[in-house]
Enzyme design. Structure first.
Site, mmCIF file in Angstrom:
data_model
loop_
_atom_site.group_PDB
_atom_site.id
_atom_site.type_symbol
_atom_site.label_atom_id
_atom_site.label_comp_id
_atom_site.label_asym_id
_atom_site.label_seq_id
_atom_site.Cartn_x
_atom_site.Cartn_y
_atom_site.Cartn_z
ATOM 1 N N LYS A 22 0.606 -1.443 -0.234
ATOM 2 C CA LYS A 22 -0.194 0.056 -0.085
ATOM 3 C C LYS A 22 0.794 1.144 -0.201
ATOM 4 C CE LYS A 22 -1.260 1.302 3.860
ATOM 5 N NZ LYS A 22 -1.639 2.599 4.612
ATOM 6 N N ASN A 23 1.661 1.030 1.172
ATOM 7 C CA ASN A 23 2.629 2.462 0.851
ATOM 8 C C ASN A 23 3.106 2.571 0.227
ATOM 9 O OD1 ASN A 23 0.699 3.080 3.296
ATOM 10 N ND2 ASN A 23 2.425 2.177 4.950
ATOM 11 N N ARG A 93 -4.112 11.033 4.110
ATOM 12 C CA ARG A 93 -2.114 11.788 4.653
ATOM 13 C C ARG A 93 -2.627 11.578 3.016
ATOM 14 N NH1 ARG A 93 -1.102 13.915 9.315
ATOM 15 N NH2 ARG A 93 0.705 13.841 7.894
ATOM 16 N N CYS A 117 -4.041 12.818 12.720
ATOM 17 C CA CYS A 117 -4.195 11.446 12.668
ATOM 18 C C CYS A 117 -4.235 10.965 13.640
ATOM 19 C CB CYS A 117 -3.149 11.061 11.630
ATOM 20 S SG CYS A 117 -3.348 9.083 11.950
ATOM 21 N N ARG A 122 1.593 14.599 12.866
ATOM 22 C CA ARG A 122 2.599 14.060 11.837
ATOM 23 C C ARG A 122 2.753 14.936 11.577
ATOM 24 N NH1 ARG A 122 -0.480 8.677 9.348
ATOM 25 N NH2 ARG A 122 1.293 8.699 8.385
ATOM 26 N N PRO A 123 4.270 15.869 11.672
ATOM 27 C CA PRO A 123 3.989 17.095 10.920
ATOM 28 C C PRO A 123 4.326 16.979 9.407
ATOM 29 C CG PRO A 123 5.722 16.393 12.710
ATOM 30 C CD PRO A 123 4.533 15.628 12.839
ATOM 31 N N ILE A 124 4.478 17.898 8.849
ATOM 32 C CA ILE A 124 5.216 17.532 6.808
ATOM 33 C C ILE A 124 6.049 18.745 7.400
ATOM 34 C CG2 ILE A 124 3.332 16.963 6.654
ATOM 35 C CD1 ILE A 124 2.947 19.057 4.906
ATOM 36 N N ASP A 125 6.817 19.200 8.172
ATOM 37 C CA ASP A 125 7.884 20.390 7.682
ATOM 38 C C ASP A 125 9.155 19.726 7.605
ATOM 39 O OD1 ASP A 125 8.121 18.100 10.854
ATOM 40 O OD2 ASP A 125 9.980 19.524 11.000
ATOM 41 N N ASP A 306 5.164 0.040 12.133
ATOM 42 C CA ASP A 306 3.844 -0.780 11.496
ATOM 43 C C ASP A 306 3.392 -2.031 11.852
ATOM 44 O OD1 ASP A 306 2.793 1.511 10.178
ATOM 45 O OD2 ASP A 306 3.558 1.380 8.683
ATOM 46 N N ILE A 328 8.481 5.830 16.882
ATOM 47 C CA ILE A 328 8.213 6.897 15.996
ATOM 48 C C ILE A 328 7.074 7.987 15.739
ATOM 49 C CG2 ILE A 328 7.607 6.799 13.219
ATOM 50 C CD1 ILE A 328 9.994 5.426 13.924
ATOM 51 N N ARG A 398 -8.390 0.186 5.344
ATOM 52 C CA ARG A 398 -8.467 0.827 4.606
ATOM 53 C C ARG A 398 -6.477 0.068 3.941
ATOM 54 N NH1 ARG A 398 -7.310 6.502 7.747
ATOM 55 N NH2 ARG A 398 -5.647 6.982 5.528
HETATM 56 N N1 EPU Z 1 8.079 13.890 10.895
HETATM 57 C C1 EPU Z 1 8.284 14.965 11.293
HETATM 58 N N2 EPU Z 1 8.336 16.332 9.989
HETATM 59 C C2 EPU Z 1 7.218 16.320 8.816
HETATM 60 C C3 EPU Z 1 7.263 14.581 8.707
HETATM 61 C C4 EPU Z 1 8.099 13.162 9.592
HETATM 62 O O1 EPU Z 1 8.873 15.126 12.126
HETATM 63 O O2 EPU Z 1 7.963 16.677 8.043
HETATM 64 C C5 EPU Z 1 8.538 12.452 11.999
HETATM 65 C C6 EPU Z 1 6.994 11.813 12.254
HETATM 66 O O3 EPU Z 1 6.260 12.923 13.005
HETATM 67 C C7 EPU Z 1 8.175 10.345 12.566
HETATM 68 C C8 EPU Z 1 9.014 10.242 11.684
HETATM 69 O O4 EPU Z 1 8.838 11.882 11.415
HETATM 70 O O5 EPU Z 1 7.378 10.657 14.090
HETATM 71 C C9 EPU Z 1 8.607 9.722 11.215
HETATM 72 O O6 EPU Z 1 7.391 9.689 10.411
HETATM 73 P P1 EPU Z 1 7.304 9.273 8.517
HETATM 74 O O7 EPU Z 1 7.332 10.882 7.355
HETATM 75 O O8 EPU Z 1 8.552 8.782 8.323
HETATM 76 O O9 EPU Z 1 5.901 8.668 8.409
HETATM 77 P P2 EPU Z 1 4.765 8.432 6.756
HETATM 78 O O10 EPU Z 1 5.547 9.063 5.936
HETATM 79 O O11 EPU Z 1 3.593 10.066 7.548
HETATM 80 C C10 EPU Z 1 4.910 6.382 6.699
HETATM 81 C C11 EPU Z 1 3.746 5.138 6.394
HETATM 82 C C12 EPU Z 1 3.103 5.174 7.842
HETATM 83 C C13 EPU Z 1 4.481 3.996 8.597
HETATM 84 C C14 EPU Z 1 5.570 5.698 8.223
HETATM 85 C C15 EPU Z 1 7.135 4.884 9.301
HETATM 86 C C16 EPU Z 1 2.876 6.045 4.705
HETATM 87 C C17 EPU Z 1 0.572 6.663 3.633
HETATM 88 N N3 EPU Z 1 2.739 5.888 6.061
HETATM 89 O O12 EPU Z 1 4.719 7.738 6.523
HETATM 90 O O13 EPU Z 1 2.101 4.030 7.491
HETATM 91 O O14 EPU Z 1 3.584 3.953 9.626
HETATM 92 O O15 EPU Z 1 6.080 5.425 7.809
HETATM 93 O O16 EPU Z 1 7.110 3.692 8.588
HETATM 94 O O17 EPU Z 1 3.818 5.473 3.515
HETATM 95 C C18 EPU Z 1 0.091 2.583 7.629
HETATM 96 O O18 EPU Z 1 0.925 2.327 6.609
HETATM 97 O O19 EPU Z 1 -0.274 2.743 8.903
HETATM 98 C C19 EPU Z 1 0.739 3.672 7.995
HETATM 99 C C20 EPU Z 1 0.764 4.868 9.402
#
Ligand code: EPU
Length: 431
Positions: A22-23, A93, A117, A122-125, A306, A328, A398
């Site tokens: 999925k991811n 997201r 979420c 879940r910041p995207i900074d 996960d 995480i 999902r």
């Molecule tokens: N983070 C930041 N700033 C950012 C982005 C992330 O501080 O701009 C932090 C997050 O808060 C977290 C860490 O970095 O503490 C890691 O987050 P990451 O960005 O890796 O997660 P994600 O891309 O939002 C994906 C998967 C998640 C999975 C995580 C970790 C997708 C769509 N989602 O999320 O999957 O848990 O990587 O491997 O790919 C799931 O499938 O159930 C799911 C939640």
């Protein structure tokens, strides 16, 4: 509202086929609009998140044809709108991947800011910092991220403060069509990062080092058509591996890449399961009482976040005290109270769960708090004595294709129901 009703106690035995990740598919679908040529994607999982993203892509004007359950053909030449509707972002997201894809291709994008979420903040900074480093102006206006680079994107050197799957992929997509070279340091190494890089390369991008912590991207002007098959889903596979462990079963999990499952395999062996590896399959045999262990979630190749709720269910049935540390996402223990209602002994303190193993779980009515925790509660129900009803299974749908069908083929007594009448019918049938 759909629910699962489960009569637990049967060891799961047999073979199960794993679908596409999925991811990985979410990122690749977004990247598929970066060319004006036609892209054919195979091995897409038929799960809600993928279907919503396909709609979002159609919503900005791309042609999307679902050829069969697992194949889609996408053509991004007809995109007339660089602004993604909040409807889609609200549901998944990962629609934020359209930000990197649109910015890379059209040098502008407008995507609503994803809402909160249920697994933590879940910041995207880091995504935005990366786009800015590539030369885009990025503002938040009226609830949306508005990014534009009228003079084009320029390759640069980016160091990621935190390892982030989403930010690595989003920046990699945009940088693929920037002028010059980009280096991403402290990049995420997850198999879906590698799969997205492989996909972009199959469209003519020039990305090296995906799967290590330094990714080097030489920007290209145009991407072209491709046929691509999505990598197997390591989290779906891992979920069935723990279903075997918790039910004292014996499952052959087919169509996997065993290398991607190493952290999961290591933990299963540690708690007393036998794991056999084949070229594209693994077999998990759980013949003995499970043993305690400690586990801490980490970015790949560490133990995946996960897979945290699923191991907790197995540990709830192990001998001794286990400690599960989530590093995480801070809010990934919402299943703990539900599991306690099934007789487990789980105490959460900050980012740690202390689990005292019990001899058995008993069925109860529980509610899925999120996707992976929902799947874990189903495993708990399958291992428990008596009947379990899992509410809010929309979360599970999902990310798991035909969850109940695959479990049934392994001997599980599970039914998806929508009414009290169907619940009674199930109870009568199983006696
Ligand atoms: N983070 C930041 N700033 C950012 C982005 C992330 O501080 O701009 C932090 C997050 O808060 C977290 C860490 O970095 O503490 C890691 O987050 P990451 O960005 O890796 O997660 P994600 O891309 O939002 C994906 C998967 C998640 C999975 C995580 C970790 C997708 C769509 N989602 O999320 O999957 O848990 O990587 O491997 O790919 C799931 O499938 O159930 C799911 C939640």
């Amino acid at each position: 509202m759909d629910q699962y009703i489960i009569k637990g106690g049967n060891p799961l035995v047999g073979e199960v086929e794993i679908g596409g990740a999925k991811n990985a598919a979410l990122a690749i679908l977004a990247a598929a609009i970066m060319t004006d040529d036609t892209v054919r994607l195979e091995n897409l999982p038929d799960v809600n998140d993928i279907n919503v993203l396909l709609e979002a892509i159609g919503g900005i004007g791309a042609k999307v044809e679902r050829v069969d359950r697992h194949t889609a053909v996408i053509n991004g030449s007809t995109i007339g709108d660089i602004s993604v509707d909040y409807e889609y972002i609200k549901k998944i997201r990962a629609s934020y991947y359209l930000l990197g894809a649109l910015l890379g291709k059209y040098k502008k994008a407008e995507v609503p800011l994803p809402g909160g979420c249920n697994i933590g903040s879940r910041p995207i900074d880091l995504h935005l910092k990366g786009f800015r480093a590539l030369g885009a102006t990025v503002d938040i206006k009226y609830g949306a991220i508005v990014a534009s680079a009228p003079d084009g994107l320029h390759g640069t050197h980016i160091f990621m403060d935190t390892v982030s799957v989403g930010a690595t992929i989003n920046i990699m997509m945009a940088a693929s069509m920037a002028k010059g070279n980009t280096i991403i340091e402290n990049a995420a190494k997850e198999p879906h990062v590698v799969d997205t890089a492989n996909f972009l390369n199959s469209m003519g991008a020039n990305i090296k080092g995906a799967g290590t912590d330094v990714i080097r991207i030489r920007g290209v002007e145009m991407l072209h058509s491709t046929n691509y098959s999505i990598v197997p889903d390591m989290i779906e596979a891992g979920t069935y591996m723990f279903a075997a462990a918790a039910t004292r079963g014996d499952i052959v999990i087919k169509n996997v890449i065993p290398k991607h499952l190493e952290a999961i395999t290591a933990k299963l062996e540690e708690i007393g399961c036998e794991v056999e590896e084949f070229d594209d399959a693994v077999r998990v045999i759980s013949a003995k009482k499970l043993r305690r262990t400690h586990v801490k979630t980490l970015p790949y190749p560490g133990y995946p976040t996960d897979m945290q709720p699923q191991i907790a269910v197995a540990l709830a049935l192990a001998s001794g005290t286990s400690i599960v540390t989530e590093s995480i996402f801070e809010n990934r223990f919402k299943y703990a109270d539900e599991l306690t209602r099934m007789g487990a002994c789980v105490k959460v303190e900050g980012n740690t769960a202390i689990i005292d193993g019990v001899d058995k779980l008993t069925g109860a009515r529980v509610s899925a708090p999120d996707l992976r925790a929902g799947a874990a509660l189903v495993i708990a129900g399958l291992a428990a004595e008596g009947i379990t009803i899992v509410d809010d299974i929309v979360y599970i749908q999902r990310g798991y294709e035909d969850f109940e069908g695959k479990l049934k083929s392994l001997g599980a007594e599970i039914e998806r129901v929508t009414s009290e009448k169907e619940i009674q019918k199930f109870k009568l049938r199983i006696g």
